[in-house]
Design a protein around this motif. Structure first.
Motif, PDB file in Angstrom:
ATOM      1  N   ALA A 314       5.470  -1.507  -2.430  1.00 18.67           N
ATOM      2  CA  ALA A 314       5.399  -2.237  -1.289  1.00 18.67           C
ATOM      3  C   ALA A 314       6.715  -1.855  -0.425  1.00 18.67           C
ATOM      4  CB  ALA A 314       5.479  -3.726  -1.592  1.00 18.67           C
ATOM      5  N   THR A 315       7.971  -1.808  -1.149  1.00 21.61           N
ATOM      6  CA  THR A 315       8.991  -1.313  -0.326  1.00 21.61           C
ATOM      7  C   THR A 315       8.961  -0.292   0.284  1.00 21.61           C
ATOM      8  OG1 THR A 315      10.287  -2.503  -2.068  1.00 21.61           O
ATOM      9  CG2 THR A 315      11.490  -1.042  -0.873  1.00 21.61           C
ATOM     10  N   ILE A 316       8.618   1.112  -0.431  1.00 13.30           N
ATOM     11  CA  ILE A 316       8.342   2.398   0.194  1.00 13.30           C
ATOM     12  C   ILE A 316       7.491   2.379   1.398  1.00 13.30           C
ATOM     13  CG2 ILE A 316       7.110   4.601  -0.471  1.00 13.30           C
ATOM     14  CD1 ILE A 316       9.035   4.583  -2.776  1.00 13.30           C
ATOM     15  N   ASP A 317       6.250   1.627   1.258  1.00 16.70           N
ATOM     16  CA  ASP A 317       5.359   1.383   2.339  1.00 16.70           C
ATOM     17  C   ASP A 317       5.996   0.839   3.514  1.00 16.70           C
ATOM     18  OD1 ASP A 317       2.341   1.037   3.025  1.00 16.70           O
ATOM     19  OD2 ASP A 317       3.419  -0.658   3.848  1.00 16.70           O
ATOM     20  N   GLY A 318       6.735  -0.171   3.470  1.00 21.41           N
ATOM     21  CA  GLY A 318       7.496  -0.888   4.604  1.00 21.41           C
ATOM     22  C   GLY A 318       8.479   0.211   5.315  1.00 21.41           C
ATOM     23  N   HIS A 319       9.415   0.832   4.316  1.00 24.15           N
ATOM     24  CA  HIS A 319      10.594   1.756   4.881  1.00 24.15           C
ATOM     25  C   HIS A 319       9.831   3.042   5.448  1.00 24.15           C
ATOM     26  CE1 HIS A 319      13.012  -1.225   3.227  1.00 24.15           C
ATOM     27  NE2 HIS A 319      13.421  -0.499   2.190  1.00 24.15           N
ATOM     28  N   MET A 320       8.583   3.455   4.849  1.00 26.72           N
ATOM     29  CA  MET A 320       7.990   4.647   5.713  1.00 26.72           C
ATOM     30  C   MET A 320       7.415   4.241   6.935  1.00 26.72           C
ATOM     31  SD  MET A 320       9.162   7.319   3.629  1.00 26.72           S
ATOM     32  CE  MET A 320      10.471   6.241   3.605  1.00 26.72           C
ATOM     33  N   ARG A 321       6.969   3.111   6.972  1.00 28.19           N
ATOM     34  CA  ARG A 321       6.230   2.549   8.272  1.00 28.19           C
ATOM     35  C   ARG A 321       7.553   2.614   9.356  1.00 28.19           C
ATOM     36  NH1 ARG A 321       1.080   0.452   8.038  1.00 28.19           N
ATOM     37  NH2 ARG A 321       0.345   0.329   5.776  1.00 28.19           N
ATOM     38  N   ASP A 322       8.623   2.128   8.810  1.00 21.92           N
ATOM     39  CA  ASP A 322       9.944   2.118   9.710  1.00 21.92           C
ATOM     40  C   ASP A 322      10.403   3.560  10.268  1.00 21.92           C
ATOM     41  OD1 ASP A 322      12.800   2.177  10.419  1.00 21.92           O
ATOM     42  OD2 ASP A 322      12.681   0.055   9.932  1.00 21.92           O
TER      43      ASP A 322
END
Length: 372
Positions: A314-322
């Motif tokens: 979930a963390t990687i998902d959010g940071h890559m969306r950013d």
């Protein structure tokens, strides 16, 4: 019969006798019923909910470098998350590096200097380092083109620091409510609590507020007898001695709540030395394996778990969306799950970081990212 059905059935039975009780007793029984109902939500194996639209994560992650900085590398919960982030990153082309430290602000400052000097694209402040504490460094990183993000840190009620590129908050207030309702149910509405906190860590504030407001709502006869406030860097030297003194001075205490479960390694010896191990109930939060093992041994009563692997995804998902300019989720979409003696063996014997939560999130994220 499922655990959720059992909670619901018990709540219905309790409701039948309320009208025959005096007003104050009715309030207590009604609160006990509410606490049971609210706990039931966290007893089912978690389901995956997509945090956003599908996207090509490999395209976003290609060549990106992220420095992940925990508040202390001595915290096995945070180290476990970062290790899983490294593994996920290897598959998608994202380099994840941990900035190892012992919880000293001067070391965090050095981490920012390292990230800027070595050309990292992201600094991830994970669970504990307030951007306010290192604001000049956040500004310097931002000026250098490094995106500073937080994860598993703010409560959704917080306003993130304006210099942050994005943030993935977690429901700390919700966690506090779960802990309060568990104490209510497991003492029949008469909990006498020793609370162990680290108030220097900002998420502590909404978490404790959740405990206090939920006790006031559902448990009029419950009481926080003592609050023990210990800084993260001093857990190993102060928690055990402080708790021993509190238990000796207040023999009525029947519940200890160390709000972060890595504190438990210092709580259990205090209980053992005061002769209260197994008698005083202990409820906590994070789902770290050694604490789940304590449940199997009868030393800890309950741990609100989060899958570290799920947090990593979930963390990687959010940071890559950013990084790709996509909409970032409003929170870290990782569900909470109650482990106690009835189900803790599903976490493994000995317990594992990511066992017992199901695996729906793995295929869920991989499909979302276009990996399968």
């Amino acid at each position: 019969m499922s655990r959720a059905t059992l909670f619901t059935g018990l709540a219905s039975v309790m409701a039948l006798g309320l009208s025959a009780l005096p007003a104050s007793a009715q309030d207590a029984e009604a609160g006990l019923e509410r606490a049971r109902e609210q706990l039931a939500v966290y007893t089912a194996v978690p389901e995956f909910t997509a945090p956003g639209d599908p996207f090509d994560i490999r395209q976003c992650a290609e060549g990106v470098r992220m420095l992940s900085m925990p508040n202390s590398s001595a915290n096995p919960f945070l180290k476990g998350i970062i290790d899983r982030m490294k593994a996920v990153g290897e598959e998608i082309g994202l380099e994840v590096v941990e900035w190892e430290n012992q919880g000293q602000p001067s070391q965090w400052v050095q981490g920012f200097d390292f990230a800027i000097r070595d050309g990292f694209d992201i600094i991830n402040l994970i669970s504990g380092i307030s951007p306010d504490t290192v604001e000049p460094q956040v500004q310097a990183a931002t000026d250098a083109g490094v995106r500073v993000m937080t994860s598993h840190f703010y409560d959704p009620s917080f306003e993130p620091h304006p210099l942050l590129s994005s943030s993935l908050p977690v429901g700390f207030n919700e966690i506090g409510k779960i802990l309060a309702n568990w104490a209510t149910v497991n003492t029949d509405g008469n909990a006498k609590i020793a609370l162990i906190v680290s108030r220097e860590v900002p998420p502590t504030i909404p978490l404790v507020d959740g405990i206090e407001t939920e006790l006031a709502e559902n448990c009029p006869n419950c009481e926080i007898v003592s609050e023990i406030n210990v800084g993260v860097a001093e857990w190993g030297t102060k928690i055990q001695a402080s708790l021993q003194s509190v238990l000796q001075a207040n023999p009525e205490i029947d519940v200890v709540i160390p709000i972060y479960d890595s504190m438990s390694q210092f709580v259990v010896p205090a209980l053992r030395l005061t002769g209260t191990l197994g008698d005083v109930k202990v409820a906590t939060f994070n789902g770290t394996p050694f604490v789940l093992d304590f449940i199997q041994q009868g030393a800890i009563s309950m741990d609100i778990g989060e899958s570290l692997d799920w947090i990593a995804y979930a963390t990687i998902d959010g940071h890559m969306r950013d990084i790709c300019g996509l909409e970032v989720p409003e929170k870290l979409n990782v569900p909470f799950y109650i482990f106690d003696s009835s189900n803790v063996e599903t976490a493994g014997v000995p317990a594992q970081f990511d066992t017992g939560y199901g695996d729906a999130y793995i295929s869920g994220f991989r499909t979302l990212w276009g990996l399968e």
